[in-house]
Motif scaffolding. Structure first.
Motif, PDB file in Angstrom:
ATOM      1  N   LYS A 192      33.012 -34.669 -83.335  1.00 44.95           N
ATOM      2  CA  LYS A 192      33.084 -36.001 -82.831  1.00 44.95           C
ATOM      3  C   LYS A 192      32.163 -35.703 -81.493  1.00 44.95           C
ATOM      4  O   LYS A 192      31.186 -36.642 -81.125  1.00 44.95           O
ATOM      5  CB  LYS A 192      34.305 -36.279 -82.254  1.00 44.95           C
ATOM      6  N   LYS A 193      32.095 -34.522 -80.857  1.00 40.13           N
ATOM      7  CA  LYS A 193      31.200 -34.383 -79.690  1.00 40.13           C
ATOM      8  C   LYS A 193      29.736 -34.599 -80.008  1.00 40.13           C
ATOM      9  O   LYS A 193      28.970 -35.070 -79.588  1.00 40.13           O
ATOM     10  CB  LYS A 193      31.759 -33.160 -78.951  1.00 40.13           C
ATOM     11  N   GLY A 194      29.489 -33.836 -81.020  1.00 40.11           N
ATOM     12  CA  GLY A 194      28.005 -33.598 -81.583  1.00 40.11           C
ATOM     13  C   GLY A 194      27.675 -35.247 -82.022  1.00 40.11           C
ATOM     14  O   GLY A 194      26.458 -35.486 -81.809  1.00 40.11           O
ATOM     15  N   THR A 195      28.701 -35.835 -82.675  1.00 40.18           N
ATOM     16  CA  THR A 195      28.230 -37.205 -83.298  1.00 40.18           C
ATOM     17  C   THR A 195      27.972 -37.923 -82.110  1.00 40.18           C
ATOM     18  O   THR A 195      26.924 -38.840 -81.997  1.00 40.18           O
ATOM     19  CB  THR A 195      29.506 -37.548 -84.003  1.00 40.18           C
ATOM     20  N   ASN A 199      24.023 -40.989 -78.787  1.00 39.18           N
ATOM     21  CA  ASN A 199      23.544 -41.413 -77.382  1.00 39.18           C
ATOM     22  C   ASN A 199      21.979 -41.176 -77.156  1.00 39.18           C
ATOM     23  O   ASN A 199      21.433 -41.774 -76.289  1.00 39.18           O
ATOM     24  CB  ASN A 199      24.434 -40.583 -76.567  1.00 39.18           C
ATOM     25  N   ASN A 200      21.649 -40.218 -78.181  1.00 37.60           N
ATOM     26  CA  ASN A 200      20.066 -39.837 -78.194  1.00 37.60           C
ATOM     27  C   ASN A 200      19.331 -40.755 -78.814  1.00 37.60           C
ATOM     28  O   ASN A 200      18.143 -40.488 -79.021  1.00 37.60           O
ATOM     29  CB  ASN A 200      20.035 -38.501 -78.673  1.00 37.60           C
ATOM     30  N   GLY A 201      20.040 -41.767 -79.414  1.00 32.25           N
ATOM     31  CA  GLY A 201      19.350 -42.802 -80.287  1.00 32.25           C
ATOM     32  C   GLY A 201      19.224 -42.281 -81.877  1.00 32.25           C
ATOM     33  O   GLY A 201      18.386 -43.194 -82.484  1.00 32.25           O
ATOM     34  N   ASP A 211      27.211 -54.403 -85.613  1.00 33.85           N
ATOM     35  CA  ASP A 211      26.689 -54.176 -87.078  1.00 33.85           C
ATOM     36  C   ASP A 211      25.393 -53.087 -86.741  1.00 33.85           C
ATOM     37  O   ASP A 211      24.662 -52.920 -87.548  1.00 33.85           O
ATOM     38  CB  ASP A 211      25.861 -55.394 -87.277  1.00 33.85           C
ATOM     39  N   LYS A 212      25.793 -52.298 -85.790  1.00 30.51           N
ATOM     40  CA  LYS A 212      24.708 -51.024 -85.468  1.00 30.51           C
ATOM     41  C   LYS A 212      24.860 -49.925 -86.612  1.00 30.51           C
ATOM     42  O   LYS A 212      26.143 -49.528 -86.935  1.00 30.51           O
ATOM     43  CB  LYS A 212      24.922 -50.368 -84.069  1.00 30.51           C
ATOM     44  N   LEU A 213      23.864 -49.261 -86.874  1.00 33.03           N
ATOM     45  CA  LEU A 213      23.942 -48.283 -87.915  1.00 33.03           C
ATOM     46  C   LEU A 213      24.714 -47.018 -87.278  1.00 33.03           C
ATOM     47  O   LEU A 213      24.265 -46.591 -86.406  1.00 33.03           O
ATOM     48  CB  LEU A 213      22.676 -47.954 -88.671  1.00 33.03           C
ATOM     49  N   LEU A 214      25.686 -46.589 -88.037  1.00 32.25           N
ATOM     50  CA  LEU A 214      26.289 -45.366 -87.453  1.00 32.25           C
ATOM     51  C   LEU A 214      26.381 -44.051 -88.081  1.00 32.25           C
ATOM     52  O   LEU A 214      26.404 -42.964 -87.629  1.00 32.25           O
ATOM     53  CB  LEU A 214      28.022 -45.709 -87.504  1.00 32.25           C
TER      54      LEU A 214
END
Length: 411
Positions: free
Chosen positions: A230-233, A238-240, A297-300
């Protein structure tokens, strides 16, 4: 007159099928095997003796595609083909057409010589690149652009042969807008779209880019994820970047991509193959699934499936129609019941769409899955009885038919 045979190279099948449909000749049967060390072996699975043989092969991502084309030509020559034509809409290395410094090759000439030595009789291509006299510091980059003429308040269309990183095109658009142009659009022949091309276009003053379909290759750069969980994700997002996973072939690869690099793979009704480059290692893959935020609707997240030669895969491809229904001509309405068809095949036989012929559909008739013709090596997994299209009879036609029947009965 000798027979005509059309064959497609692996990466140009999408274009070859359209040419085949337009010309009215089916594509010939070719098998391309790739060994573990990357070497290729091509096999033409039908006679070409004495025929006019055409190989349709754009050579973008030049090395493998040029080699495949050379092997196809040599195979046909040794099989006594009557006349061999290489149809190369995008001619790889065409930009390296002169010696601009000491100790460099003229690569375009070398490729042409190699093609000639392989046994080709004719080459058909389009919009070969010819460098204009312009100041350049490095490849793909023009140092300065000057607008000549009055563009104040005008809608501008830029026309060029190749769009690569789009740096020059975007600079030209910026210069035109600065000189008072109302808008800038671009029409290009060969959409290479490498590096940061998509980002450059999105951040430029260009309102629309129109390209031909002689290069459909989604090249995606990825970077291995340094931290999972979760942290890495959270850090990656956050870095786009978008976290992604590549499945298949035993190893699971966790990496990130930029949203811009995958948008033409995700936001399209077409079926496309992705050429992934993850920290310099190349993979061919297809989109397996994508996850989006339920509100924005942002790509996750994206899952890819690696394509491995001779390994069967199951995918859904678009179903499109060809021909004109007689029922539609007399006022019927074409209803498409199935927009995608699930198929099972291997990467070598993979198609980007299936076509259903509706040219014999009358009013009230339906076309079913069993009637969709597929190439050799492709199996449809949908229920054979499922309708894919029907010609609906509008109420007005039904009422008119009923009135006629009533009038006839009264007479």
């Amino acid at each position: 007159m000798p027979d005509v045979k059309l064959f497609s190279a692996t990466k140009s099948r999408y274009l070859a099928e359209r040419i085949s449909d337009y010309y009215g000749y089916p594509l010939g049967d070719v098998t391309v095997n790739t060994f573990a060390d990357g070497e290729m072996q091509v096999v033409i699975n039908e006679s070409v003796r004495g025929t006019y043989t055409f190989f349709i092969a754009s050579t973008f991502g030049p090395a493998d595609n040029i080699m495949e084309l050379l092997l196809l030509i040599d195979s046909a020559k040794r099989a006594s083909a009557g006349y061999i034509t290489a149809v190369i809409p995008y001619f790889g290395y065409a930009r390296q057409d002169r010696k601009d410094k000491p100790r460099v090759p003229i690569s375009a000439k070398l490729v042409a010589n190699i093609l000639q030595a392989s046994g080709v009789n004719r080459i058909m291509t389009m919009d070969l690149h010819a460098e204009q006299i312009q100041e350049r510091r490095v490849a793909n980059e023009v140092a300065s652009i000057t607008v000549i003429g009055d563009v104040q308040g005008r809608d501008i269309i830029l026309i060029d042969d190749i769009i690569d990183t789009a740096g020059t095109l975007c600079k030209a658009a910026d210069a035109l807008i600065e000189k008072g142009a109302k808008s800038v659009k671009a029409i290009l022949t060969h959409p290479v779209l490498s590096g940061a091309a998509y980002d450059n276009i999105n951040n430029s003053k260009i309102t629309e880019v129109i390209v031909t379909d002689n290069m459909v290759s989604i090249e995606i750069q990825g970077n291995t994820r340094s931290e999972l969980g979760k942290k890495g994700t959270r850090i990656d997002r956050n870095n786009g970047n978008v976290p992604a996973v590549l499945y298949g072939g035993g190893d699971v690869v966790h990496f990130t991509v930029t949203p811009a690099s995958v948008k033409h793979l995700i936001y399209t009704p077409d079926f496309k193959i992705a050429d992934l480059s993850i920290d310099g290692k190349a993979y061919k893959a297809i989109l397996k699934s994508a996850q989006f935020h339920p509100v924005s609707d942002k790509l996750l997240h994206i899952d890819f499936l690696r394509l491995i030669d001779n390994t069967p895969i199951k995918v859904e491809v678009p179903l499109r129609f060809k021909g004109v229904s007689p029922g539609v001509k007399v006022g019927g309405k074409l209803i498409q019941q199935l927009r995608k068809i699930k198929i099972k095949t291997t990467p070598e036989k993979l198609v980007d769409e299936l076509k259903a012929d509706i040219s014999k559909l009358e009013l009230g008739q339906a076309l079913r899955v069993r009637e969709v013709i597929v190439p050799a090596g492709v199996e449809i997994l949908n229920n054979a009885a499922t309708p894919v299209a029907l010609i609906e009879i509008p109420r007005a036609l039904k009422a008119a038919a009923a009135a006629e029947a009533k009038a006839a009965a009264g007479a």
